[in-house]
Design a protein around this motif. Structure first.
Motif, PDB file in Angstrom:
ATOM      1  N   GLN A 148       0.831  -1.204   0.000  1.00  0.00           N
ATOM      2  CA  GLN A 148       0.000   0.000   0.000  1.00  0.00           C
ATOM      3  C   GLN A 148       0.870   1.260   0.000  1.00  0.00           C
ATOM      4  N   ASN A 149       1.951   1.199  -0.794  1.00  0.00           N
ATOM      5  CA  ASN A 149       2.889   2.317  -0.928  1.00  0.00           C
ATOM      6  C   ASN A 149       3.574   2.673   0.390  1.00  0.00           C
ATOM      7  N   ARG A 150       3.711   1.682   1.251  1.00  0.00           N
ATOM      8  CA  ARG A 150       4.381   1.892   2.526  1.00  0.00           C
ATOM      9  C   ARG A 150       5.472   0.837   2.701  1.00  0.00           C
ATOM     10  N   SER A 151       6.560   1.215   3.374  1.00  0.00           N
ATOM     11  CA  SER A 151       7.649   0.280   3.655  1.00  0.00           C
ATOM     12  C   SER A 151       7.325  -0.502   4.926  1.00  0.00           C
ATOM     13  N   ILE A 152       7.275  -1.817   4.794  1.00  0.00           N
ATOM     14  CA  ILE A 152       6.899  -2.691   5.917  1.00  0.00           C
ATOM     15  C   ILE A 152       8.111  -3.525   6.329  1.00  0.00           C
ATOM     16  N   THR A 153       8.370  -3.552   7.621  1.00  0.00           N
ATOM     17  CA  THR A 153       9.421  -4.391   8.200  1.00  0.00           C
ATOM     18  C   THR A 153       8.784  -5.266   9.264  1.00  0.00           C
ATOM     19  N   THR A 154       8.710  -6.564   9.023  1.00  0.00           N
ATOM     20  CA  THR A 154       7.932  -7.437   9.916  1.00  0.00           C
ATOM     21  C   THR A 154       8.578  -7.656  11.273  1.00  0.00           C
ATOM     22  N   ASP A 155       9.887  -7.440  11.413  1.00  0.00           N
ATOM     23  CA  ASP A 155      10.496  -7.715  12.716  1.00  0.00           C
ATOM     24  C   ASP A 155      10.075  -6.699  13.776  1.00  0.00           C
ATOM     25  N   ASN A 156       9.362  -5.630  13.365  1.00  0.00           N
ATOM     26  CA  ASN A 156       8.830  -4.673  14.332  1.00  0.00           C
ATOM     27  C   ASN A 156       7.339  -4.873  14.586  1.00  0.00           C
ATOM     28  N   LEU A 157       6.752  -5.896  13.984  1.00  0.00           N
ATOM     29  CA  LEU A 157       5.324  -6.157  14.135  1.00  0.00           C
ATOM     30  C   LEU A 157       5.094  -7.368  15.048  1.00  0.00           C
TER      31      LEU A 157
END
Length: 649
Positions: A148-157
């Motif tokens: 969705q035009n956003r940078s996602i980093t799963t290790d912070n979720l």
């Protein structure tokens, strides 16, 4: 009212007055009653005050909750704006889950659904604490992508664990010594298998899922990344997702310049190609633009390796190595950014594996992935000697002998017995050269000075040819022994079998045996020697000097005086170098020297120098043998310089 009625009323009044006077309370009773009334009033006032405070506190709590809810709603709104559908997963409480078998204990965090730490249960650090391959919140482990035009980093979720207990143990049969982590044993004696699953769900039926599976008696962990419905969010122009893995590498062994620091670096294997590595001695990085099968975070005796079920399309690896003076707890930081395929479909799965275990040659080799190449067995010329000779013999001895000092002794004896024919031939060549010393001395006197060096060389070679002596006969056997000598130099420092094994005064044959240490660094030699003395290295040096002296006395003494001196200086130089090497290596060289000395005296006991000289004199009367290629080249060089070859007698 009649008289009787009046009298009755008066009597009743009198009785009441008298009764009142009789039952009137004392002053003490009056005071007690007053105090009771005051206490009741006080209690009632206190209760009223507390009720008022409770009402006020409730009102404050309600107000705080409303404010907190407002803040949380505001934070959630900000997270949603920042991370889209993944925003809700950015808030949570970190919890831990463990999965273990008889070999490893893995701790997972729901934050990132990541591997938080890995403990090897059968090993300890040099300070007797439990050996942990990596640990801590700084560990980086997760997917990076655009959604969705956003940078996602799963290790912070924050992921949710799907079912299962918080502490999962894989059980199985008892494993005999030597079968730890062996796939052959596991097939014949199957144990259990358990899985731990973490799910990051962004909408009903749409999630990213990590599934970790561990079998009994295994160092391998299956790791599957399942994506369901992510095509609705992840940008379709992405062919790959980035999986990042990084951690600080803890120090496991005693510090030595030639120990763990030297063997800690990143390795990788190209798909259906060679194994390579980053620089062994300094920080380095590399962009791996072609397919990669696995990437290893390697230490001296252990490694953590990520393996693709299919080859990774590309990767970038980086290592930052720390100086011991700056960081005594960690060796460096390793990081791998790995591309994993993304096809933009409704359901996708990417399979991987992790190896968390020892750098044991047979254990790594059994997987058929060339991971055993992470063990440094030396240069190409000596590596086969270790792979096909030293390691098999060592393992064969280990099956029936527990004492590694005895194993090294027997291994040394076997090697020296096999090499004895070469040693004997070398000694006989030296004896023949020594028998010709008088004639060689005559040639030296006949052709004095550097300007006649070529003529002297030719005359000497003619003498050797006529007497049937090969001047290279003593060197060739020694050259043939060199691969084994160097193979042992690489084998002992990387042999995990010696780790923690004691013998005599050496507490650990995989590191130096210090009998004396100090807190300062000796200028010039301190960087090599360290701040200690190794007794096995001292014994090796002494026996090397004795062996050199015996060898010098067995030669014809034609070597230059400087060369003779150098032969005695070399053992001292090796002392400073090997003082910080594993005591197992110095012990092997010490034993080899002792056996060589014994073989020298044995050969001397039945070799008759006079008989050899008589045989050489008889050979001189026979027709001269055909010149060797080496002698022909010498004469050709002499002719080019205008020197005539000596006339044949």
């Amino acid at each position: 009212m009649d008289r009787k009625s009046i009298i009755g009323i008066v009597l009743i009044f009198v009785i009441l007055v008298v009764f009142s006077l009789i039952n009137q309370p004392s002053k003490e009773e009056v005071e007690a009653a007053r105090q009771r009334r005051d206490s009741i009033a006080q209690v009632e006032a206190q209760q009223a005050l507390e009720l008022q405070k409770m009402q006020e506190q409730q009102e404050m709590q309600n107000a705080a909750m409303e404010a907190d809810t407002a803040v949380q709603n505001q934070i959630m709104q900000q997270k949603t704006e920042e991370l889209g559908v993944f925003g809700a997963a950015s808030v949570g409480t970190e919890e831990f889950t463990t999965l273990e078998n008889n070999q490893v204990k893995i701790t997972f965090s729901n934050k990132g659904g990541r591997i938080y730490s890995v403990e090897l249960k059968d090993y300890e650090r040099y300070d007797s604490t439990q050996l942990v391959l990596f640990d801590g919140p700084e560990t980086l482990f997760g997917l990076n992508f655009f959604a969705q035009n956003r940078s996602i980093t799963t290790d912070n979720l924050y992921f949710n664990q799907v079912g299962g207990a918080k502490d999962v143990v894989v059980s199985g049969p008892k494993v005999p010594k030597g079968d730890e982590g062996r796939t052959k044993f596991n097939k014949e004696n199957p144990g259990g298998t358990e899985s731990v699953t973490f799910r990051l769900e962004v909408a009903p039926g749409k999630f990213i899922e990590y599934v970790y599976t561990l079998a009994y008696n295994s160092f391998m962990v299956d790791f599957d990344v399942n994506m369901q419905g992510m095509d609705s969010y992840i940008s379709r122009n992405q062919s790959y997702l980035n999986f990042s893995w990084a951690f600080d590498v803890p120090r496991q062994e005693h510090y030595s310049r030639f120990g763990e620091d030297r063997y800690t670096y990143m390795t990788y294997k190209f798909f259906e190609d060679e194994v390579d590595n980053l620089d062994k001695n300094k920080s380095d990085e590399e962009n791996l633009s072609t397919s990669v099968k696995w990437i290893g975070f390697k230490q001296l005796f252990f490694n953590s390796t990520i393996i693709g079920d299919e080859a990774f399309p590309n990767a970038q690896v980086r290592q930052e190595k720390y100086d011991y003076e700056d960081n005594q707890n960690y060796l460096g930081n390793f990081k791998a950014d790995i591309a994993i395929p993304f096809n933009g479909t409704q359901s996708e799965k990417v399979g991987m594996q992790f190896y968390f275990g020892p750098n044991h040659y047979q254990t790594l080799k059994q997987y058929g992935l060339d991971m055993e190449r992470q063990i440094d067995l030396g240069y190409a010329i000596v590596r086969p000697v270790n792979r096909y000779v030293i390691i098999p013999v060592f393992n064969w001895l280990r099956r029936s002998i527990d004492n590694f000092g005895i194993i090294i002794l027997l291994l040394t004896l076997m090697i020296k017995v096999v090499l004895f024919p070469f040693t004997y031939k070398s000694y006989m060549s030296q004896a023949k050269m020594r028998a010709l010393k008088p004639e060689v001395d005559e040639i030296n006197a006949k052709f004095p000075g550097q300007e006649k060096a070529m003529e002297k060389q030719q005359a000497t070679m003619a003498l050797y040819r006529k007497a049937g002596v090969n001047p290279m006969g003593g060197c060739l056997p020694m050259v043939l022994q060199m691969p084994i000598l160097f193979a042992m130099f690489f084998f002992f420092p990387t042999s995990i079998e010696l780790r923690g094994e004691s013998f005599l005064w050496a507490n650990d044959l995989s590191t130096y045996d210090s009998i004396l240490s100090w807190d300062f660094t000796i200028p010039l030699i301190g960087d090599f020697m360290g701040n200690h003395l190794s007794l096995f290295t001292i014994l090796m040096t002494i026996t090397t000097i004795i062996s050199t002296k015996l060898s010098q006395s067995a030669t014809s003494s034609q070597a230059m005086p400087g060369m003779k001196t150098m032969m005695y200086i070399m053992p001292v130089m090796f002392f400073f170098l090997l003082n910080s090497y594993p005591s197992g290596l110095s012990y092997y060289y010490f034993l080899a020297n002792l056996i060589t000395i014994g073989q020298t005296y044995l050969i001397r006991s039945f070799v008759d120098d006079e008989k050899i000289r008589a045989q050489l004199q008889a050979n001189k009367k026979k027709p001269a043998k055909k010149q060797s290629n080496f002698q022909k080249r010498l004469e050709e060089m002499a002719k080019q310089r205008g020197v005539q070859a000596p006339k044949k007698k």
